[in-house]
Enzyme design. Structure first.
Site, PDB file in Angstrom:
ATOM      1  N   HIS A  36       0.851  -1.199   0.000  1.00 48.57           N
ATOM      2  CA  HIS A  36       0.000   0.000   0.000  1.00 48.57           C
ATOM      3  C   HIS A  36       0.886   1.248   0.000  1.00 48.57           C
ATOM      4  O   HIS A  36       1.951   1.263   0.623  1.00 48.57           O
ATOM      5  CB  HIS A  36      -0.929  -0.006   1.220  1.00 48.57           C
ATOM      6  CG  HIS A  36      -1.971   1.057   1.114  1.00 48.57           C
ATOM      7  ND1 HIS A  36      -1.716   2.366   1.451  1.00 48.57           N
ATOM      8  CD2 HIS A  36      -3.250   1.015   0.659  1.00 48.57           C
ATOM      9  CE1 HIS A  36      -2.809   3.084   1.205  1.00 48.57           C
ATOM     10  NE2 HIS A  36      -3.753   2.284   0.731  1.00 48.57           N
TER      11      HIS A  36
ATOM     12  N   GLU B 200       0.733   3.933   1.520  1.00 51.85           N
ATOM     13  CA  GLU B 200       1.068   4.489   2.848  1.00 51.85           C
ATOM     14  C   GLU B 200       2.205   3.689   3.486  1.00 51.85           C
ATOM     15  O   GLU B 200       3.044   4.253   4.203  1.00 51.85           O
ATOM     16  CB  GLU B 200      -0.196   4.492   3.735  1.00 51.85           C
ATOM     17  CG  GLU B 200      -1.150   5.586   3.294  1.00 51.85           C
ATOM     18  CD  GLU B 200      -2.616   5.301   3.551  1.00 51.85           C
ATOM     19  OE1 GLU B 200      -2.936   4.420   4.375  1.00 51.85           O
ATOM     20  OE2 GLU B 200      -3.460   5.958   2.906  1.00 51.85           O
TER      21      GLU B 200
ATOM     22  N   GLU C  23      -3.531   1.968  -7.369  1.00 55.63           N
ATOM     23  CA  GLU C  23      -3.945   3.067  -6.504  1.00 55.63           C
ATOM     24  C   GLU C  23      -3.060   4.279  -6.751  1.00 55.63           C
ATOM     25  O   GLU C  23      -1.988   4.415  -6.144  1.00 55.63           O
ATOM     26  CB  GLU C  23      -3.828   2.651  -5.036  1.00 55.63           C
ATOM     27  CG  GLU C  23      -4.708   1.468  -4.679  1.00 55.63           C
ATOM     28  CD  GLU C  23      -5.104   1.504  -3.213  1.00 55.63           C
ATOM     29  OE1 GLU C  23      -6.299   1.520  -2.942  1.00 55.63           O
ATOM     30  OE2 GLU C  23      -4.210   1.553  -2.357  1.00 55.63           O
TER      31      GLU C  23
ATOM     32  N   GLY D 254      -7.496   9.176  -0.522  1.00 58.07           N
ATOM     33  CA  GLY D 254      -7.917  10.009   0.603  1.00 58.07           C
ATOM     34  C   GLY D 254      -8.003  11.483   0.259  1.00 58.07           C
ATOM     35  O   GLY D 254      -8.093  12.323   1.145  1.00 58.07           O
TER      36      GLY D 254
ATOM     37  N   SER E  39     -10.306   7.120  -3.503  1.00 57.86           N
ATOM     38  CA  SER E  39     -11.542   7.907  -3.412  1.00 57.86           C
ATOM     39  C   SER E  39     -12.734   7.277  -4.140  1.00 57.86           C
ATOM     40  O   SER E  39     -13.558   7.989  -4.719  1.00 57.86           O
ATOM     41  CB  SER E  39     -11.298   9.336  -3.893  1.00 57.86           C
ATOM     42  OG  SER E  39     -10.310   9.960  -3.083  1.00 57.86           O
TER      43      SER E  39
HETATM   44  P1  PGA Z   1      -9.493   6.050  -0.117  1.00 59.36           P
HETATM   45  O1  PGA Z   1      -8.300   5.019   0.183  1.00 59.36           O
HETATM   46  O2  PGA Z   1     -10.647   5.241  -0.658  1.00 59.36           O
HETATM   47  O3  PGA Z   1      -9.810   6.676   1.226  1.00 59.36           O
HETATM   48  O4  PGA Z   1      -8.981   7.032  -1.100  1.00 59.36           O
HETATM   49  C1  PGA Z   1      -8.038   3.977  -0.705  1.00 59.36           C
HETATM   50  C2  PGA Z   1      -6.869   3.163  -0.191  1.00 59.36           C
HETATM   51  O5  PGA Z   1      -5.956   3.744   0.404  1.00 59.36           O
HETATM   52  O6  PGA Z   1      -6.825   1.940  -0.363  1.00 59.36           O
END
Ligand code: PGA
Length: 249
Positions: free
Chosen positions: A94, A96, A166, A172, A212
């Site tokens: 991911h 993050e 992604e 986010g 999102s």
């Molecule tokens: P989000 O996150 O839907 O809040 O944009 C998606 C993700 O990080 O998998």
């Protein structure tokens, strides 16, 4: 035939009581047969979550894992530990994790290997940053992430892989890739899988879009030929919204 999948990535949200409440909310809804539904609560709540959804088609998955089986890695959780509480699928790579925990493609490759050696399914995330896209380098960035983090596994092992595109700029932020932008990368990745492995592997791998996704845009995103579902962050924290997305195929 590849599967439609909607997976909720809860990130570092929901304590035990909140996890239970959200799952009970999800359980009130019928789940359509053409979608695999997954939720990824925090490590501390996985066991309870597994018990709560035991009689339902909802699969409880993990957000991350360490690459070693066990050992002196304070604060980490291994694949055998996840398996022992009923978890068979793990999200790896991911953005993050890449950004805040400095997970490199080389480390992710080790995690993928460890997951597969433990018979786990992997949702492998990849995606470019805004600056990459502005410079027209998004295809190259995505290709490098896949080649360095995932493509070391063999064709047979690829059966355990789900891909999740992604774009970092859409996570986010409320900003979603347009359906055309998503389809363009998904189609590029499917072709890359075909040339790296085979047409059969590429036809069978599910490619999810994340960034999102919400009830209002899920339908037009999922309608694309190479989009097989979504990895959902914010909208996965509300039962009604998440189930609306599950029902968007
Ligand atoms: P989000 O996150 O839907 O809040 O944009 C998606 C993700 O990080 O998998």
């Amino acid at each position: 035939m590849r599967k439609n999948i909607v997976a909720g990535n809860w990130k570092m949200n929901n304590d035990l009581a909140q996890t239970e409440a959200l799952l009970l909310g999800l359980k009130k809804h019928a789940i359509p047969e053409n979608v695999s539904v997954m939720v990824a609560p925090a490590f501390t709540n996985l066991y309870q979550a597994f018990e709560t959804v035991r009689e339902t088609p909802i699969e409880v998955i993990a957000q991350n894992m360490h690459q070693a089986k066990n050992g002196a890695f304070t604060g980490e959780v291994s694949a055998p530990m996840l398996k022992s509480v009923g978890v068979n699928t793990v999200i790896i790579g991911h953005s993050e994790r890449r950004a805040y925990f400095h997970e490199t493609n080389a480390l992710l490759a080790e995690k993928v290997t460890a997951a597969i050696e433990n018979d786990m399914q992997v949702i492998f995330c990849f995606g470019e940053e805004l600056s990459d896209r502005k410079q027209g380098e998004h295809f190259e960035v995505v290709k490098a992430q896949l080649q360095q983090g995932l493509f070391h596994i063999d064709e047979n092992q690829f059966k355990n892989i789900v891909l999740a595109y992604e774009p970092v700029w859409a996570i986010g932020t409320g900003e979603t890739a347009s359906p055309e932008q998503a389809q363009e990368i998904h189609n590029y990745v499917r072709k890359l899988v075909a040339t790296t492995y085979s047409d059969a592997v590429s036809e069978n791998v599910s490619i999810l879009y994340g960034g999102s996704v919400k009830p209002a845009n899920a339908k037009e995103i999922f309608a694309n030929a190479d989009v097989d579902g979504g990895l959902i962050g914010g909208a996965a924290l509300k039962a009604e919204d998440f189930m609306a997305i599950v029902n968007a195929f």
